[in-house]
Each structure stands twice: as C-alpha cells, then as structure tokens.
Design a protein around this motif. Structure first.
Motif, short mmCIF file in Angstrom:
data_model
loop_
_atom_site.label_atom_id
_atom_site.label_comp_id
_atom_site.label_asym_id
_atom_site.label_seq_id
_atom_site.Cartn_x
_atom_site.Cartn_y
_atom_site.Cartn_z
N ALA A 43 -15.17 -29.44 35.20
CA ALA A 43 -16.42 -28.79 35.63
C ALA A 43 -16.45 -27.36 35.12
O ALA A 43 -15.42 -26.69 35.07
CB ALA A 43 -16.50 -28.83 37.16
N GLN A 44 -17.60 -26.90 34.74
CA GLN A 44 -17.83 -25.52 34.26
C GLN A 44 -17.27 -25.25 32.86
O GLN A 44 -17.37 -24.13 32.38
CB GLN A 44 -17.23 -24.47 35.23
N ALA A 45 -16.67 -26.26 32.22
CA ALA A 45 -16.03 -26.01 30.92
C ALA A 45 -17.04 -25.62 29.85
O ALA A 45 -16.73 -24.84 28.95
CB ALA A 45 -15.23 -27.23 30.48
N ALA A 46 -18.26 -26.16 29.93
CA ALA A 46 -19.27 -25.83 28.93
C ALA A 46 -19.66 -24.35 29.03
O ALA A 46 -20.22 -23.79 28.10
CB ALA A 46 -20.48 -26.73 29.08
N ARG A 47 -19.36 -23.72 30.19
CA ARG A 47 -19.68 -22.31 30.39
C ARG A 47 -18.44 -21.44 30.23
O ARG A 47 -18.48 -20.36 29.63
CB ARG A 47 -20.27 -22.13 31.79
N LYS A 48 -17.30 -21.91 30.75
CA LYS A 48 -16.07 -21.10 30.79
C LYS A 48 -15.03 -21.48 29.74
O LYS A 48 -14.07 -20.76 29.55
CB LYS A 48 -15.40 -21.26 32.16
N GLY A 49 -15.20 -22.64 29.11
CA GLY A 49 -14.14 -23.14 28.23
C GLY A 49 -13.09 -23.88 29.05
O GLY A 49 -13.26 -24.08 30.26
N ALA A 73 -4.16 -29.01 16.51
CA ALA A 73 -5.21 -29.76 17.19
C ALA A 73 -6.55 -29.21 16.72
O ALA A 73 -6.66 -28.04 16.35
CB ALA A 73 -5.10 -29.60 18.70
N SER A 74 -7.58 -30.07 16.73
CA SER A 74 -8.92 -29.58 16.44
C SER A 74 -9.91 -30.22 17.40
O SER A 74 -9.76 -31.37 17.79
CB SER A 74 -9.31 -29.84 14.98
N VAL A 75 -10.89 -29.42 17.77
CA VAL A 75 -11.94 -29.84 18.69
C VAL A 75 -13.26 -29.64 17.97
O VAL A 75 -13.57 -28.52 17.55
CB VAL A 75 -11.91 -29.01 19.99
N GLY A 76 -14.00 -30.72 17.78
CA GLY A 76 -15.29 -30.61 17.09
C GLY A 76 -15.16 -30.03 15.71
O GLY A 76 -16.03 -29.29 15.26
N GLY A 77 -14.05 -30.31 15.03
CA GLY A 77 -13.85 -29.81 13.68
C GLY A 77 -13.30 -28.40 13.60
O GLY A 77 -13.03 -27.90 12.53
N LYS A 100 -18.01 -23.02 23.57
CA LYS A 100 -18.99 -23.52 22.59
C LYS A 100 -18.53 -24.82 21.92
O LYS A 100 -19.33 -25.51 21.30
CB LYS A 100 -19.33 -22.45 21.57
N LEU A 101 -17.24 -25.17 22.05
CA LEU A 101 -16.74 -26.42 21.49
C LEU A 101 -16.87 -27.58 22.46
O LEU A 101 -16.57 -28.72 22.12
CB LEU A 101 -15.27 -26.26 21.09
N ILE A 102 -17.32 -27.29 23.68
CA ILE A 102 -17.38 -28.30 24.73
C ILE A 102 -18.83 -28.56 25.09
O ILE A 102 -19.55 -27.66 25.50
CB ILE A 102 -16.60 -27.85 25.98
N SER A 103 -19.25 -29.80 24.91
CA SER A 103 -20.61 -30.18 25.34
C SER A 103 -20.58 -31.63 25.75
O SER A 103 -19.75 -32.42 25.28
CB SER A 103 -21.61 -29.96 24.20
N GLY A 104 -21.49 -31.99 26.63
CA GLY A 104 -21.56 -33.37 27.09
C GLY A 104 -20.41 -33.72 28.00
O GLY A 104 -19.70 -32.85 28.50
#
Length: 139
Positions: A43-49, A73-77, A100-104
């Motif tokens: 929870a809140q990761a899309a805002r806080k990472g 490791a890579s997240v979203g490229g 910004k790498l976390i959505s959905g």
C-alpha cells in the motif's frame, strides 16, 4: 498476488515468471542466470516507493566454479544497482524502488546474474543462486 513470495510456498509459484527450478529442501529454489517474479506492491508504494528484498544464498560450488557473481535487478526496464558476491553465504539484496517505477497491482522484477554454472554431467540445469524469498516491502 502477494507482495512477498516464499520459495517454499507452492501456491506462490504462479508469481515466479521464469528462471526458477522446483522447491528444494522445503523452502528454497535454485535460479537460472536470469529469473523474474511478479509482486504486488505494498500500500502507498505508488506514492512512496518500496524496498525490494531478495533473500539469497550463494552456494560454495558456485564460488568455487565462478569466483564471483554479480546480481542486478530491474523494474520496468530500469536497472537497480548491482551487487557482487565473492564469498559463499547468506545475503539480502536490498534496493530502493522509486515510486515512479510502481504502478497498478502487479510489478514485474527481472533479475540477472553475470554468470552461472553451465549444465554438466552431475546436474543438467544452469545454476545461478539459491533464493529463499523475494518481496516488495513498504518504506
């Protein structure tokens, strides 16, 4: 989807996208040179990472054969900082994942080792590291 996948949990196998072998020793899995998981962001990761935590073991035979292993490791490229292991043992690969790498509700994380033990006569698998769990943890 779970935010942390424990390798001994057979029900979590659907979150292991690629590069993992079967459960061994009741709670861990060998990886290939490249492996990937899908995790639910906290929870809140899309805002806080979030914090990526990979609990791993670098086995003695890997160090004997390869001298060192570097994990990225890579997240979203977007690549996260690599870590190089030169001794066998238990480690936690822990990296900050920018919001910004976390959505959905699902985040794919790709892992890559710079080398692995090639399939041989005693084991027909490509062997990288041993993983116990991987997760995205709230900041």
């Amino acid at each position: 989807l779970a935010s942390t996948v424990h390798m001994g949990d057979a029900t979590a196998a659907a979150q292991l996208v690629s590069g993992f072998y079967d459960i061994e020793g009741g709670g861990w899995r060998w990886t290939q040179k490249q492996f990937a998981v899908t995790l639910r962001p906290p929870a809140q990761a899309a805002r806080k990472g979030a914090i990526l935590e990979l609990h791993l073991n670098v086995p003695e035979p890997s160090i004997e054969a390869l001298k060192s292993l570097t994990l990225t490791a890579s997240v979203g490229g977007t690549a996260l900082a690599p870590e190089t292991y030169r001794k066998a043992g238990e480690y936690v690969y822990r990296r900050d994942v920018d919001a910004k790498l976390i959505s959905g509700d699902a985040v794919r994380i790709d892992f890559q080792l710079d080398k692995a033990i090639a399939p041989g006569t005693s084991d027909l698998r490509e062997l990288g590291i041993v993983v116990e769990s991987v997760g995205l943890v709230a900041k």
